[in-house]
Design a protein around this motif. Structure first.
Motif, PDB file in Angstrom:
ATOM      1  N   LYS A  32     -38.916  -8.271  14.508  1.00 25.16           N
ATOM      2  CA  LYS A  32     -40.027  -8.711  13.661  1.00 25.16           C
ATOM      3  C   LYS A  32     -39.532  -9.652  12.563  1.00 25.16           C
ATOM      4  O   LYS A  32     -40.069 -10.737  12.378  1.00 25.16           O
TER       5      LYS A  32
ATOM      6  N   LEU B  33     -36.808 -11.435  12.396  1.00 31.64           N
ATOM      7  CA  LEU B  33     -36.220 -12.686  12.874  1.00 31.64           C
ATOM      8  C   LEU B  33     -37.213 -13.589  13.604  1.00 31.64           C
ATOM      9  O   LEU B  33     -36.849 -14.665  14.051  1.00 31.64           O
ATOM     10  N   GLY B  34     -38.445 -13.135  13.762  1.00 36.13           N
ATOM     11  CA  GLY B  34     -39.464 -14.009  14.353  1.00 36.13           C
ATOM     12  C   GLY B  34     -39.646 -13.848  15.853  1.00 36.13           C
ATOM     13  O   GLY B  34     -40.486 -14.514  16.438  1.00 36.13           O
ATOM     14  N   PHE B  35     -38.849 -12.963  16.499  1.00 35.88           N
ATOM     15  CA  PHE B  35     -39.024 -12.777  17.934  1.00 35.88           C
ATOM     16  C   PHE B  35     -40.382 -12.143  18.234  1.00 35.88           C
ATOM     17  O   PHE B  35     -41.053 -12.516  19.184  1.00 35.88           O
TER      18      PHE B  35
ATOM     19  N   PRO C 291     -42.808 -20.640  16.760  1.00 36.57           N
ATOM     20  CA  PRO C 291     -42.923 -20.435  15.309  1.00 36.57           C
ATOM     21  C   PRO C 291     -41.845 -21.190  14.541  1.00 36.57           C
ATOM     22  O   PRO C 291     -40.914 -21.748  15.125  1.00 36.57           O
TER      23      PRO C 291
ATOM     24  N   ASP D  33     -39.527 -20.068  12.272  1.00 32.64           N
ATOM     25  CA  ASP D  33     -38.163 -19.531  12.253  1.00 32.64           C
ATOM     26  C   ASP D  33     -37.597 -19.537  13.660  1.00 32.64           C
ATOM     27  O   ASP D  33     -38.171 -19.006  14.572  1.00 32.64           O
ATOM     28  N   MET D  34     -36.424 -20.158  13.823  1.00 34.74           N
ATOM     29  CA  MET D  34     -35.851 -20.286  15.149  1.00 34.74           C
ATOM     30  C   MET D  34     -35.416 -18.925  15.645  1.00 34.74           C
ATOM     31  O   MET D  34     -34.508 -18.316  15.105  1.00 34.74           O
ATOM     32  N   ALA D  35     -36.074 -18.438  16.683  1.00 32.00           N
ATOM     33  CA  ALA D  35     -35.749 -17.131  17.223  1.00 32.00           C
ATOM     34  C   ALA D  35     -35.298 -17.272  18.667  1.00 32.00           C
ATOM     35  O   ALA D  35     -36.111 -17.297  19.583  1.00 32.00           O
ATOM     36  N   VAL D  36     -33.996 -17.416  18.866  1.00 29.36           N
ATOM     37  CA  VAL D  36     -33.418 -17.383  20.216  1.00 29.36           C
ATOM     38  C   VAL D  36     -32.256 -16.403  20.173  1.00 29.36           C
ATOM     39  O   VAL D  36     -31.571 -16.289  19.163  1.00 29.36           O
TER      40      VAL D  36
ATOM     41  N   LYS E 142     -45.769 -10.734   9.474  1.00 31.21           N
ATOM     42  CA  LYS E 142     -44.516 -11.382   9.038  1.00 31.21           C
ATOM     43  C   LYS E 142     -44.564 -12.790   9.547  1.00 31.21           C
ATOM     44  O   LYS E 142     -44.734 -13.032  10.709  1.00 31.21           O
TER      45      LYS E 142
END
Lengths: 241, 318
Positions: A76, A78-80, B81, B83-86, B318
């Motif tokens: 959550k 970290l945006g995943f 989105p 924020d880079m989420a990988v 969030k």
């Protein structure tokens, strides 16, 4: 269904690539098993290792579950999670896969601990007894990972969650029936131990190892798990609307 | 049927109105929602991608209502989105394959190769993401988003934190997708990028659309030249024929005029007469910055809302 498997695959891949985390999670329960299980001089049983092994198995599951609680919170932060929520995959599979992953990871760890226990002299059980043991551990794993995930989602901050984790793991372990039977506990400790959910899992596994079928503890665990799952689903829905 | 349609879309966070009766339609174009931090861009995208429930109003994506047909909406869009989420412990291929599997894409392996190739990541596909640069990670996110061939792509600040070359490359990819017929909804606060690469922009301020049109149209609303003067001391609006006030940003005041060369001395005299000291003056063509200044004035971040409610909002979203 396929969503659950895919999400779990991701977590297992990530877990398998962090070698330090895989090994360090096993050190503590193994140390308890060897240094306490083999060394502690006790009077109430002739084979303390056999007595303490169920406690250590449940403890392994407990720490696996508590450390896993942070996973969904990190997804959550970290945006995943936002990316996952925008997918057509059913949203519930995010939660279900996480709980199953944490439990599955715990079962792998308990298996290794069980092998170590056998190597240092614990008594070998029948396949049926192992089956029942795994069923109880699975149930307890779902219970504890649901609990941990709910708390982490609610706290929503890694530092607070780590503090919470440290705060509850040791007291939970020491106030359970892991280290000694109720008969040798001081009365006040025995009272607390009877209410500790850990004790139900430990007593159930211990009952299995001496050939019994622990119906009551299993029912209690089932009811607790069901209730917590309902609360967790509610919290998850609230943070993802 | 437009790809994105909103009617009076509104969202409150407690007492703070983040998006205020937004009515918009976007179809087969690169549409940029422009605005400063806190103007309601991300909130709008979250509502359109079904991650946030609108307080009022309605919105649809590819003809599907975002509140009633969430799953259909999510099937037709992709969302990247801010924020880079990988997953840095996975390889590029694994990251894209993960999304292909979640979307249930048929012939997943081929589609993954294709998406990686489009984003020019084929030669690094089997390296762990921890070795990728920021620009590559962003392109990988685009590859993840493209793997199921969505009709609408939502990009929240796609070039934030990237260097100039990486930005240009991202925009070139976005343009290429647009040529293939995809609708692309971008939020950004980089005016120059919107000006250069987007078909149409909407300037959003305090949750409302303040100006809407193609960059050229918007700039044409101003006159041919823009004069910016740095002033000190008392500033009063000079009253000179043919000179229109655009806005003020700290000590800089901007005007728009038809013929800048002739207006410069007139304006300098008028400003001096009104009692302020002119430190410098410059003459240039209008940019989206000027359009923005005229449309919304100087923008401040939202304040004066209750912190407790803000916390609850953060907890929810969030």
């Amino acid at each position: 269904m396929s969503g659950i498997v895919t999400y779990m695959k991701r977590d297992f891949l990530k877990w398998g690539r962090g070698k330090v985390a895989v090994i360090s999670a096993l050190v503590m329960p193994a140390a308890w098993l060897i240094f306490v299980g083999l060394a502690l001089p006790v009077q109430f049983t002739g084979n303390y290792l056999d007595f303490i092994t169920p406690g250590i198995l449940v403890m392994t599951m407990l720490s696996a579950g508590l450390s896993g609680g942070a996973l969904l919170m990190f997804d959550k932060i970290l945006g995943f999670l936002n990316k996952f929520l925008a997918l057509p995959t059913p949203r519930s599979s995010i939660l279900v896969s996480k709980i199953l992953f944490i439990t599955g990871r715990g079962l792998i760890q308990t298996t290794i601990i069980l092998v170590i226990a056998l190597l240092i002299g614990a008594t070998l059980l029948s396949p049926l007894q192992y089956g029942l043991t795994y069923f109880i551990l699975f149930l307890f794993g779902v219970l504890i990972s649901t609990f941990a995930t709910t708390i982490a989602l609610y706290l929503e901050d890694h530092d607070s969650y780590a503090a919470f984790n440290t705060m509850i793991s040791m007291p939970l372990f020491f106030t359970s029936s892991a280290l000694m039977p109720y008969s040798v506990m001081p009365a006040w400790l025995a009272t607390i131990a009877h209410f500790n959910p850990l004790s139900y899992a430990i007593d159930a596994v211990r009952d299995v190892t001496v050939g019994g079928f622990p119906a009551v503890p299993i029912i209690v665990l089932l009811v607790l798990t069901g209730g917590l799952l309902a609360i967790c689903t509610h919290v998850f829905r609230k943070v993802t609307v | 049927m437009n790809a994105i349609e909103t009617t009076d879309l509104t969202r409150y966070y407690g007492v703070l109105c983040a998006v205020n009766h937004l009515t918009l339609s976007v179809n087969n174009e690169i549409f940029a929602l422009l605005g400063p931090n806190g103007s309601g861009k991300t909130t709008t995208v979250l509502m359109l991608t079904t991650l946030l429930t609108p307080t009022e109003g309605s919105a649809s994506v590819c003809g599907h209502d975002v509140m009633r047909e969430g799953e259909m909406v999510r099937k037709s869009l992709s969302y990247v989105p801010q924020d880079m989420a990988v997953d840095i412990k996975l390889t590029g291929r694994e990251n894209v394959r993960f999304f292909a599997d979640l979307y249930g894409v048929p012939h997943a392996a081929d589609r993954v190769d294709e998406a990686l190739a489009v984003m020019e990541l084929s030669d690094r596909a089997d390296d762990l993401i921890r070795t990728y640069s920021g620009g590559m990670r962003r392109r990988l996110e685009l590859a993840q988003a493209l793997v199921h061939e969505p009709s609408v792509l939502f990009l929240d600040e796609p070039t934030i934190g990237l260097d100039v070359a990486a930005r240009k490359r991202i925009w070139e990819h976005i343009r290429a997708l647009r040529k293939k017929g995809m609708t692309i909804f971008v939020t950004t606060h980089y005016m120059d990028e919107a000006d250069q690469f987007c078909d149409r922009v909407g300037i959003i301020s305090r949750g409302q659309i303040a100006a809407l049109g193609t960059p050229a149209e918007l700039k044409a609303r101003l006159m041919k030249d823009v004069i910016t003067a740095k002033v000190e001391g008392m500033f009063a609006l000079p009253d000179v024929d043919g000179i229109a006030f655009v806005g003020r940003n700290d000590d800089e005041v901007s005007f728009t005029v038809e013929n800048g060369r002739e207006a410069l001395p007139l304006l300098a005299d008028a400003l001096k007469k009104s009692g302020c000291i002119v430190r410098s003056m410059s003459l240039r063509e209008p940019t989206l910055d000027d359009v923005f200044l005229q449309a919304v004035g100087r923008q401040e971040e939202p304040h004066g809302f209750e912190f407790d409610k803000f916390r609850i909002m953060l907890r929810r979203r969030k």
